[in-house]
Design a protein around this motif. Structure first.
Motif, mmCIF file in Angstrom:
data_model
loop_
_atom_site.group_PDB
_atom_site.id
_atom_site.type_symbol
_atom_site.label_atom_id
_atom_site.label_comp_id
_atom_site.label_asym_id
_atom_site.label_seq_id
_atom_site.Cartn_x
_atom_site.Cartn_y
_atom_site.Cartn_z
ATOM 1 N N THR A 1 0.636 -1.183 -0.040
ATOM 2 C CA THR A 1 0.129 -0.048 -0.045
ATOM 3 C C THR A 1 1.037 1.292 0.056
ATOM 4 O O THR A 1 0.560 2.240 -0.872
ATOM 5 N N GLN A 2 1.703 1.245 0.823
ATOM 6 C CA GLN A 2 2.802 2.220 0.962
ATOM 7 C C GLN A 2 3.452 2.490 -0.745
ATOM 8 O O GLN A 2 3.465 3.694 -0.961
ATOM 9 N N ASN B 1 0.921 4.006 -2.936
ATOM 10 C CA ASN B 1 0.560 5.442 -2.773
ATOM 11 C C ASN B 1 1.428 6.349 -2.852
ATOM 12 O O ASN B 1 1.554 7.586 -2.619
ATOM 13 N N ARG C 1 5.259 5.975 -2.740
ATOM 14 C CA ARG C 1 6.835 5.830 -2.329
ATOM 15 C C ARG C 1 7.455 4.479 -3.070
ATOM 16 O O ARG C 1 7.574 3.539 -2.529
#
Length: 92
Positions: free
Chosen positions: A26-27, A30, A32
């Motif tokens: 998810t990071q 999103n 990164r």
């Protein structure tokens, strides 16, 4: 510790590994987009694949194997892109 407690502990560990892997993905999704994060995802997927409870879950094993292959490719692309972006020294 009896077998039931061991099984519950193993299930908790598997759930924790899965949740951590999802968080890392998810990071990345999103924004990164760094090689270190993708390498962490690859590492987590490796831990998931080596978990003994996956021996009884062939569908999960196949899914994690596909994800591992995908994220290994993502990692290689990020590393290659980063190496291309490095400034080369100009000697005059």
């Amino acid at each position: 510790m009896d077998e039931a407690e061991t099984a519950v502990g193993s299930q908790v560990e598997l759930t924790r590994l899965h949740a951590t892997t999802c968080l890392l993905m998810t990071q990345f999704i999103n924004g990164r987009h760094c090689p270190k994060l993708s390498q962490q995802i690859v590492s987590q997927l490796g831990h998931l694949l080596s978990h003994p409870q996956l021996d009884t879950r062939p569908d999960s094993r196949e899914l994690y194997q596909q994800l591992l292959m995908h994220w290994q490719g993502v990692t290689q692309q990020l590393i290659a892109h980063r190496q291309q972006q490095r400034p080369t020294a100009a000697y005059h």
